[in-house]
Design a protein around this motif. Structure first.
Motif, short mmCIF file in Angstrom:
data_model
loop_
_atom_site.label_atom_id
_atom_site.label_comp_id
_atom_site.label_asym_id
_atom_site.label_seq_id
_atom_site.Cartn_x
_atom_site.Cartn_y
_atom_site.Cartn_z
N TRP A 102 0.86 -1.19 -0.08
CA TRP A 102 0.00 0.21 -0.07
C TRP A 102 0.98 1.23 -0.07
O TRP A 102 0.87 2.21 -0.75
CB TRP A 102 -0.80 0.11 1.34
N THR A 128 -3.35 9.03 1.06
CA THR A 128 -4.54 8.08 1.21
C THR A 128 -3.91 6.65 1.08
O THR A 128 -4.25 5.90 2.22
CB THR A 128 -5.52 8.24 0.00
N LEU A 129 -3.31 6.35 0.28
CA LEU A 129 -2.74 4.84 -0.04
C LEU A 129 -1.79 4.79 1.12
O LEU A 129 -1.80 3.58 1.70
CB LEU A 129 -2.00 4.58 -1.29
N GLN A 132 -3.70 3.93 4.34
CA GLN A 132 -4.27 2.74 4.23
C GLN A 132 -3.28 1.63 4.77
O GLN A 132 -3.67 0.75 5.45
CB GLN A 132 -4.91 2.66 2.96
N ARG A 135 -2.56 1.81 8.49
CA ARG A 135 -3.69 1.32 9.17
C ARG A 135 -3.64 -0.29 8.97
O ARG A 135 -3.90 -1.06 10.04
CB ARG A 135 -5.17 1.71 8.70
N ARG A 136 -3.48 -0.87 7.97
CA ARG A 136 -3.25 -2.20 7.82
C ARG A 136 -2.01 -2.93 8.70
O ARG A 136 -2.36 -4.16 9.14
CB ARG A 136 -3.15 -2.63 6.48
N THR A 141 -8.26 -3.16 9.48
CA THR A 141 -8.83 -3.68 8.00
C THR A 141 -10.00 -2.97 7.64
O THR A 141 -10.16 -3.09 6.16
CB THR A 141 -8.82 -5.14 8.06
N SER A 143 -10.87 0.04 6.96
CA SER A 143 -10.86 1.34 6.80
C SER A 143 -10.90 1.75 5.39
O SER A 143 -10.83 2.85 5.18
CB SER A 143 -9.35 1.58 7.28
N LEU A 144 -11.40 0.75 4.52
CA LEU A 144 -11.94 1.13 3.07
C LEU A 144 -13.20 1.41 3.11
O LEU A 144 -13.67 1.56 1.84
CB LEU A 144 -11.38 0.00 2.33
N LEU A 149 -12.54 6.29 3.86
CA LEU A 149 -11.68 6.54 2.84
C LEU A 149 -12.05 8.14 2.41
O LEU A 149 -10.97 8.81 2.06
CB LEU A 149 -12.17 5.74 1.61
N ASP A 152 -9.74 10.17 4.86
CA ASP A 152 -8.39 10.10 4.34
C ASP A 152 -7.99 11.00 3.09
O ASP A 152 -6.98 11.68 3.22
CB ASP A 152 -7.92 8.70 3.86
#
Length: 184
Positions: A102, A128-129, A132, A135-136, A141, A143-144, A149, A152
């Motif tokens: 990510w 943003t990426l 993500q 967070r992962r 998990t 958060s998408l 999103l 973010d």
């Protein structure tokens, strides 16, 4: 039964993760080599000394010198007993590839799309990426979702836009924009 009378203390799991003095010295040598490369690059910067005798190559030379000093210090530390105050290695036992992908995707897309999408949009995408991925890495998990999103994206835009405007409008430094107006 005799094993329980004379237990052998188990080595901590992290003990094997601390690199040997040889590897520690190799890290220091690598840092010195990077400093030498930076010095070679700094020597190729043309330009006359400006105000106070400081020219465009001053800062690269300063960075190369400080990095070389740090590399020599790392080698000295390794050769005189190893990194003395090295903390216990943290993190998980194996690499978590998903978050790495990510964050890497964000950086690579930013580099590849900044000329086409402009600074603000490509940096917003990078932020943003990267968020993500981070967070992962922390185990978040879900958060998408649309709301997360969108948050973010808005935070990334809120960071990227003022940076773009500060550089282009106030400092007169050209960054790639989406439009010719200088505001996007």
């Amino acid at each position: 039964m005799s094993e329980s009378l004379n237990p052998v203390p188990a080595e901590p799991a992290w003990h094997s993760a601390i690199p040997s003095a040889r590897w520690q010295a190799a890290v220091g040598v690598g840092v010195v080599l990077v400093a030498v490369g930076m010095g070679v690059g700094a020597s190729q910067i043309a330009g006359d000394a400006g105000y106070g005798g400081v020219g465009p190559s001053f800062l690269p030379w300063l960075c190369a010198a400080v990095l070389a000093l740090c590399g020599v210090w790392l080698v000295w530390e390794a050769l005189t007993g190893g990194y003395r105050k090295a903390g216990e290695p943290g993190g998980s036992a194996k690499a978590d590839v998903g978050p790495f992908v990510w964050v890497s995707a964000g950086l690579l897309l930013n580099a590849g799309l900044i000329e086409h999408l402009g600074f603000i949009i490509s940096c917003t995408l990078c932020f943003t990426l990267a968020v993500q991925g981070l967070r992962r890495a922390q185990g978040q998990t879900g958060s998408l979702s649309g709301k997360g999103l969108l948050k973010d994206v808005l935070v990334g835009f809120t960071i990227a836009a003022p940076v773009f405007w500060a550089f282009t409008q106030f400092l007169a430094i050209n960054l790639p924009g989406l439009t010719e107006t200088g505001w996007l």
